[in-house]
Design a protein around this motif. Structure first.
Motif, PDB file in Angstrom:
ATOM      1  N   ASP A 120       0.849  -1.185   0.000  1.00 48.81           N
ATOM      2  CA  ASP A 120       0.000   0.000   0.000  1.00 48.81           C
ATOM      3  C   ASP A 120       0.889   1.239   0.000  1.00 48.81           C
ATOM      4  N   ALA A 121       0.320   2.359  -0.405  1.00 48.40           N
ATOM      5  CA  ALA A 121       0.983   3.664  -0.322  1.00 48.40           C
ATOM      6  C   ALA A 121      -0.103   4.722  -0.204  1.00 48.40           C
ATOM      7  N   TYR A 122       0.178   5.786   0.546  1.00 47.89           N
ATOM      8  CA  TYR A 122      -0.872   6.755   0.854  1.00 47.89           C
ATOM      9  C   TYR A 122      -0.254   8.017   1.442  1.00 47.89           C
ATOM     10  N   ARG A 123      -1.079   9.031   1.593  1.00 45.09           N
ATOM     11  CA  ARG A 123      -0.679  10.322   2.140  1.00 45.09           C
ATOM     12  C   ARG A 123      -1.017  10.374   3.624  1.00 45.09           C
ATOM     13  N   ILE A 124      -0.105  10.918   4.458  1.00 46.24           N
ATOM     14  CA  ILE A 124      -0.406  11.066   5.878  1.00 46.24           C
ATOM     15  C   ILE A 124      -0.345  12.531   6.332  1.00 46.24           C
ATOM     16  N   LEU A 125       0.103  13.434   5.442  1.00 44.28           N
ATOM     17  CA  LEU A 125       0.101  14.865   5.733  1.00 44.28           C
ATOM     18  C   LEU A 125       0.098  15.603   4.406  1.00 44.28           C
ATOM     19  N   GLU A 126      -0.694  16.680   4.315  1.00 41.09           N
ATOM     20  CA  GLU A 126      -0.730  17.445   3.077  1.00 41.09           C
ATOM     21  C   GLU A 126      -0.922  18.930   3.381  1.00 41.09           C
ATOM     22  N   ASP A 127      -0.669  19.723   2.337  1.00 40.68           N
ATOM     23  CA  ASP A 127      -0.882  21.174   2.400  1.00 40.68           C
ATOM     24  C   ASP A 127      -0.051  21.860   3.475  1.00 40.68           C
ATOM     25  N   THR A 128       1.196  21.431   3.611  1.00 39.24           N
ATOM     26  CA  THR A 128       2.142  22.112   4.490  1.00 39.24           C
ATOM     27  C   THR A 128       3.274  22.668   3.622  1.00 39.24           C
ATOM     28  N   ARG A 129       4.368  23.104   4.236  1.00 34.34           N
ATOM     29  CA  ARG A 129       5.390  23.824   3.487  1.00 34.34           C
ATOM     30  C   ARG A 129       6.766  23.192   3.653  1.00 34.34           C
ATOM     31  N   TRP A 139       6.591   6.500  20.500  1.00 31.87           N
ATOM     32  CA  TRP A 139       5.181   6.080  20.473  1.00 31.87           C
ATOM     33  C   TRP A 139       4.666   5.961  19.035  1.00 31.87           C
ATOM     34  N   ASN A 140       5.595   5.792  18.107  1.00 27.10           N
ATOM     35  CA  ASN A 140       5.274   5.437  16.720  1.00 27.10           C
ATOM     36  C   ASN A 140       4.500   6.513  15.964  1.00 27.10           C
ATOM     37  N   THR A 141       4.957   7.750  16.091  1.00 22.48           N
ATOM     38  CA  THR A 141       4.496   8.818  15.211  1.00 22.48           C
ATOM     39  C   THR A 141       5.710   9.399  14.499  1.00 22.48           C
ATOM     40  N   TRP A 142       5.447  10.114  13.418  1.00 19.97           N
ATOM     41  CA  TRP A 142       6.507  10.770  12.650  1.00 19.97           C
ATOM     42  C   TRP A 142       6.360  12.270  12.794  1.00 19.97           C
ATOM     43  N   LEU A 143       7.437  12.910  13.271  1.00 20.76           N
ATOM     44  CA  LEU A 143       7.477  14.361  13.395  1.00 20.76           C
ATOM     45  C   LEU A 143       8.026  14.926  12.091  1.00 20.76           C
ATOM     46  N   SER A 144       7.175  15.607  11.346  1.00 13.59           N
ATOM     47  CA  SER A 144       7.559  16.164  10.051  1.00 13.59           C
ATOM     48  C   SER A 144       7.787  17.664  10.212  1.00 13.59           C
ATOM     49  N   CYS A 145       8.963  18.122   9.800  1.00 12.37           N
ATOM     50  CA  CYS A 145       9.382  19.498  10.080  1.00 12.37           C
ATOM     51  C   CYS A 145       9.358  20.375   8.832  1.00 12.37           C
ATOM     52  N   GLU A 146       8.807  21.562   8.964  1.00 11.03           N
ATOM     53  CA  GLU A 146       8.777  22.536   7.873  1.00 11.03           C
ATOM     54  C   GLU A 146      10.080  23.340   7.844  1.00 11.03           C
ATOM     55  N   GLU A 147      10.755  23.278   6.710  1.00 12.98           N
ATOM     56  CA  GLU A 147      11.999  24.026   6.541  1.00 12.98           C
ATOM     57  C   GLU A 147      11.700  25.371   5.873  1.00 12.98           C
ATOM     58  N   VAL A 148      11.022  26.216   6.613  1.00 12.78           N
ATOM     59  CA  VAL A 148      10.723  27.581   6.179  1.00 12.78           C
ATOM     60  C   VAL A 148      10.832  28.482   7.404  1.00 12.78           C
ATOM     61  N   PHE A 154       4.870  19.008  12.601  1.00 12.74           N
ATOM     62  CA  PHE A 154       3.584  18.317  12.541  1.00 12.74           C
ATOM     63  C   PHE A 154       3.781  16.874  12.990  1.00 12.74           C
ATOM     64  N   GLU A 155       2.947  16.442  13.918  1.00 10.32           N
ATOM     65  CA  GLU A 155       2.980  15.047  14.357  1.00 10.32           C
ATOM     66  C   GLU A 155       1.996  14.244  13.510  1.00 10.32           C
ATOM     67  N   THR A 156       2.513  13.187  12.868  1.00  3.66           N
ATOM     68  CA  THR A 156       1.712  12.426  11.912  1.00  3.66           C
ATOM     69  C   THR A 156       1.653  10.957  12.287  1.00  3.66           C
ATOM     70  N   ASP A 157       0.663  10.292  11.752  1.00  9.11           N
ATOM     71  CA  ASP A 157       0.431   8.871  11.991  1.00  9.11           C
ATOM     72  C   ASP A 157       0.916   8.077  10.779  1.00  9.11           C
ATOM     73  N   PRO A 158       1.959   7.247  10.910  1.00  4.61           N
ATOM     74  CA  PRO A 158       2.461   6.485   9.760  1.00  4.61           C
ATOM     75  C   PRO A 158       1.414   5.592   9.100  1.00  4.61           C
ATOM     76  N   TRP A 159       0.371   5.215   9.839  1.00  6.65           N
ATOM     77  CA  TRP A 159      -0.696   4.375   9.280  1.00  6.65           C
ATOM     78  C   TRP A 159      -1.773   5.211   8.590  1.00  6.65           C
ATOM     79  N   VAL A 165      -1.326  16.618  13.384  1.00 13.38           N
ATOM     80  CA  VAL A 165      -1.556  17.759  14.261  1.00 13.38           C
ATOM     81  C   VAL A 165      -0.297  18.628  14.313  1.00 13.38           C
ATOM     82  N   ARG A 166      -0.477  19.934  14.185  1.00 12.66           N
ATOM     83  CA  ARG A 166       0.641  20.861  14.322  1.00 12.66           C
ATOM     84  C   ARG A 166       0.959  21.036  15.799  1.00 12.66           C
ATOM     85  N   ARG A 167       2.236  20.907  16.148  1.00  7.52           N
ATOM     86  CA  ARG A 167       2.659  21.016  17.540  1.00  7.52           C
ATOM     87  C   ARG A 167       3.371  22.359  17.753  1.00  7.52           C
ATOM     88  N   ASP A 168       2.579  23.380  18.022  1.00 10.23           N
ATOM     89  CA  ASP A 168       3.095  24.736  18.140  1.00 10.23           C
ATOM     90  C   ASP A 168       4.136  24.884  19.248  1.00 10.23           C
TER      91      ASP A 168
END
Length: 384
Positions: A120-129, A139-148, A154-159, A165-168
């Motif tokens: 399978d392949a799929y999107r877990i985060l969209e419309d960021t920068r 705890w099995n999440t992926w922290l995705s970082c905006e390089e701007v 953003f904390e994302t669910d690999p599944w 969720v954005r972690r301000d």
């Protein structure tokens, strides 16, 4: 191999910052060790059909290409694949990959079964920068970082089940990578600026980043080794026009383009691409030093990961497009080299749970375009 510079554990804070837990150990030295040695995997062979020079016993395959559907799925692989990580999924695993484009950004994922087949392949985060690097959490999440500038984590669910969720509380700045320290229950963060800082985030509740926390910045002298301390960032979420986080604490230590970040056994390693250095931070006693001083030999250091054996794998953002290994006995050598893609960069190295497959991407492919990124799998006798 070419001659490279490696620094053994540096003398810092009046003692020896020795590596532990299967990583580096060794006597302190006064300067770079110049060493001509062969990779533990042997020399690189002529390029294979995918343009990759690999040691004997290793093979490569393409698992995804930007703008094309991942084979056997309905998901079109994202442009400019960047930082990534693997997560256990039953008998198989999931590889997540950032997309460093703006607008669009986000994160994609590929699911593999126990035999390495894509299921399978799929999107877990969209419309960021410009999602560049990030880090996996215990705890099995992926922290995705905006390089701007004024970017977020953003904390994302690999599944792909739970909403990202954005972690301000983790700060608004030019984020690059994150590495979790489960012992001290903190997350280390790099900043991709010529005068960027090294941060740590202390969550109010480990395992729940939604509960807020404290963002701190590393404070130290101007040298390449010494004792450090941490100071709270007064305003972790400045808006455009406000004082950036890296300028809010006058005594903060600045680094030339913070990139990849990796934690293991009381050490956090991070790269700075502006001066081609790999830094080691001893989190047990807040001392720091250089693990590798590129001196122009290992150029444009970027994403990095480690193996259970104790080796580091450092990807080059340009230079001669290698992923190099730094071993416990001071050997620095290319583990693979990409050919025919001179306008690209290598990103997202990560091992599957068994440690016998490594994933990475050529971000811009042969054409040098965002829409021509390739994601590869390397199989073989990795040390693990």
């Amino acid at each position: 191999m070419r001659r490279r510079s490696f620094l053994r554990a540096a003398v810092i804070g009046g003692g020896v910052a020795a590596f532990t837990g299967g990583l580096w150990t060794g006597a302190a030295v006064g300067g770079p060790v110049r060493r001509i040695a062969e990779s533990p995997y042997g020399p690189l062979l002529p390029a294979d059909d995918n343009g990759l020079e690999l040691p004997e016993g290793f093979t490569s395959r393409v698992v995804a290409h930007s703008s094309d559907k991942v084979k056997g799925t309905s998901y079109t692989w994202h442009d400019a694949p960047d930082g990534g990580a693997c997560f256990v999924d039953g008998d198989g695993w999931i590889y997540v990959s950032n997309s460093e484009v703006e607008p669009g950004g986000g994160v994609g994922a590929i699911k593999f079964d126990s035999g390495g087949n894509v299921t399978d392949a799929y999107r877990i985060l969209e419309d960021t920068r410009r999602n560049c690097s990030g880090g996996a959490t215990p705890w099995n999440t992926w922290l995705s970082c905006e390089e701007v500038s004024y970017g977020y984590v953003f904390e994302t669910d690999p599944w792909g089940v739970k909403e990202a969720v954005r972690r301000d509380a983790m700060g608004s700045f030019n984020h690059e990578a994150a590495a979790c320290d489960p012992v001290r229950k903190v997350i280390y963060l790099t900043e991709d600026e010529p005068d960027g800082c090294f941060y740590r985030f202390r969550p109010n509740k480990w395992g729940d980043l939604g509960a807020g926390g404290l963002l701190e910045v590393l404070v130290a002298g101007d040298g390449t080794s010494g004792k450090a301390s941490w100071v709270e960032v007064p305003e972790p979420t400045p808006s455009e026009g406000d004082t950036p986080t890296r300028e809010q604490v006058s005594e903060a230590k600045h680094f030339d383009g913070g990139e990849g970040c990796y934690y293991a056994s009381d050490r956090c390693w991070f790269t700075t691409t502006g001066d081609s250095r790999v830094w080691q931070f001893n989190v047990a006693d807040d001392t720091f030093g250089l693990a590798y001083d590129g001196d122009g030999e290992l150029g444009a250091v970027d994403n990095l990961t480690g193996s259970s054996f104790g080796d580091l794998y450092v990807a080059e953002d340009g230079d001669n497009l290698e992923i190099c290994i730094i071993t416990p006995d001071d050997v620095v050598a290319p583990m693979l080299r990409m050919t025919g893609q001179d306008s690209s960069s290598l990103t997202g190295p990560a091992f599957n749970p068994a440690g016998d497959r490594m994933y990475f991407s050529s971000q811009y492919g042969p054409s040098g375009e965002f829409s021509d990124g390739y994601t590869y799998e390397i199989s073989g006798p990795f040390r693990h």
